[in-house]
Every structure is written in structure tokens, then in C-alpha cells.
Design a protein around this motif. Sequence first.
Motif: not given
Ligand SMILES: CC(C)(COP(=O)(O)OP(=O)(O)OC[C@H]1O[C@@H](n2cnc3c(N)ncnc32)[C@H](O)[C@@H]1OP(=O)(O)O)[C@@H](O)C(=O)NCCC(=O)NCCS
Length: 195
Positions: A38, A93-94, A100-101, A103-106, A127-129, A156
Motif C-alpha cells: 500500500c 490505515l490500509a 477496496r471499495e 467498506g472495509i476502510g470505513a 495525516l491524510g486526504d 492534510r
Molecule cells: C484509503 C483506503 C484505506 C480506503 O479503503 P476502502 O476499504 O477502499 O474504503 P471504503 O470502501 O470504506 O470507502 C471507499 C470510498 O472512499 C473513497 N476514497 C478512497 N480513498 C480516497 C481518497 N484518498 N480520497 C477521497 N476518497 C477516497 C472511495 O472513492 C469510495 O467512495 P464512495 O464511498 O463515495 O464510493 C484504501 O484506499 C487504501 O488502503 N489506500 C492506500 C493506503 C492509503 O492511502 N491509506 C490512507 C492514508 S491517507
Amino acid sequence: MTAFRKPQIALTSHAVPFVIRAERASDVAMREALLDVCFGENRHDRTCQRLRDGRAPAAGLALSAMREGELVGTVRLWHVSAGGRPALVLGPLAVAPACRELGIGAALMHQALAAARARGHEAVILLGDAPYYARFGFSAEKTGALMLPGPFESERLLAIEFQIGALDGAEGMIVPTGAALAKRRVVRPLQAHAA
Ligand SMILES: CC(C)(COP(=O)(O)OP(=O)(O)OC[C@H]1O[C@@H](n2cnc3c(N)ncnc32)[C@H](O)[C@@H]1OP(=O)(O)O)[C@@H](O)C(=O)NCCC(=O)NCCS
């Protein structure tokens, strides 16, 4: 007689369930591999890593997302002082790219934040988006005067307060305050003594 309708469940290939549970020692190798994928192998050079080096995560605040026995997501929180205010820093968080997409991140975020709140912590910083973390209540409203021990983009640096005012007036460097990681005991092979 009441007729019960069967719930309609679409069993697509994406419908494999996942669980969020406390991170276990046996997760470590899978977690490291996931973080390499990641964040790349330079991930240890990232500024937030300076808040984690040599520290243990906050008690009860390291979670793994598991799907069919595989670790597919991770989140940890860490004790810090934010310009003198006790707080937690969240990260990394990864979620595995293939999962992805869904809902695991949420789910990781909601569970980690609920656990932090239940344990009496008053604020979480990361620190993030902003477009991603705003949905969980994070904003840059209280972080403008805070700094990190390395380069970072100020827009951020985000925070959420569980206790209103917990970060009011927070100013200065964010520094780690968590417990030092227990050093691994070095087990030396028994040496044969000369007779
Ligand atoms: C960010 C991350 C943890 C999200 O995990 P995920 O399980 O895909 O997230 P969810 O399924 O809960 O949510 C998906 C939603 O988040 C949005 N999303 C994901 N990354 C995003 C980002 N960087 N900025 C804005 N929105 C983002 C998706 O577009 C999606 O939107 P929707 O609900 O409107 O369709 C994953 O993309 C990841 O591991 N990325 C690489 C590591 C990283 O960047 N970690 C965060 C550090 S800032």
C-alpha cells in the motif's frame, strides 16, 4: 397470519464477509506485507513514522480486517502529545487493493474511533486526504498551529475531538508519548563448556 419475506442477498464475488478484530501477534508478517504493497518500501521514511518508531500502539487500538483467513486491512492508533494536549495519532490505515471499495476502510475507521472514544481518549489526529477522512468527522479546524517532526502538507493534518475543546489552543510539535516497544529477548545458544 404474518408472512415473512426472505431478505434478498446478492451473493456476488465481492460479498465474501470480513471481520474486524484486535490485531494479533500472528498478523504481523501479513500486516507488514500489506503495508509494503500500500505504501511502498520507503514507507519507513514517512513523517508520521517518526511518531511510531520504537513505540507500542495504544492499548486495544490496533485492529485487523480479516477475510477468509487473510489480513486485508489494518489500522493502529498511537499516544502523542499534541502541543501539550494528550491525543492519539491514527495510522497507517490500509486496505488490500483487491478488497477496496467494499467498506472495509470505513469499518476499520468506525471501529477504531468507537474503541478510542470508549477508552476515554479525547481527540484523534491523522495525516491524510481530507476528502476521505471528512466522512468520519475529521477536519483541519484545530490543527493549524500543530507541527509534525518532518515535512508534511498542513491541509492534510486533520483531527476529530470526542471531547469538545480537547484541542483548543493546541500549538507546537506533535511528539510520541506511547510506551516503548518491548525489546525482543535475544536467546543465545547454549555454549559447550570446555572440560
Ligand atoms: C484509503 C483506503 C484505506 C480506503 O479503503 P476502502 O476499504 O477502499 O474504503 P471504503 O470502501 O470504506 O470507502 C471507499 C470510498 O472512499 C473513497 N476514497 C478512497 N480513498 C480516497 C481518497 N484518498 N480520497 C477521497 N476518497 C477516497 C472511495 O472513492 C469510495 O467512495 P464512495 O464511498 O463515495 O464510493 C484504501 O484506499 C487504501 O488502503 N489506500 C492506500 C493506503 C492509503 O492511502 N491509506 C490512507 C492514508 S491517507
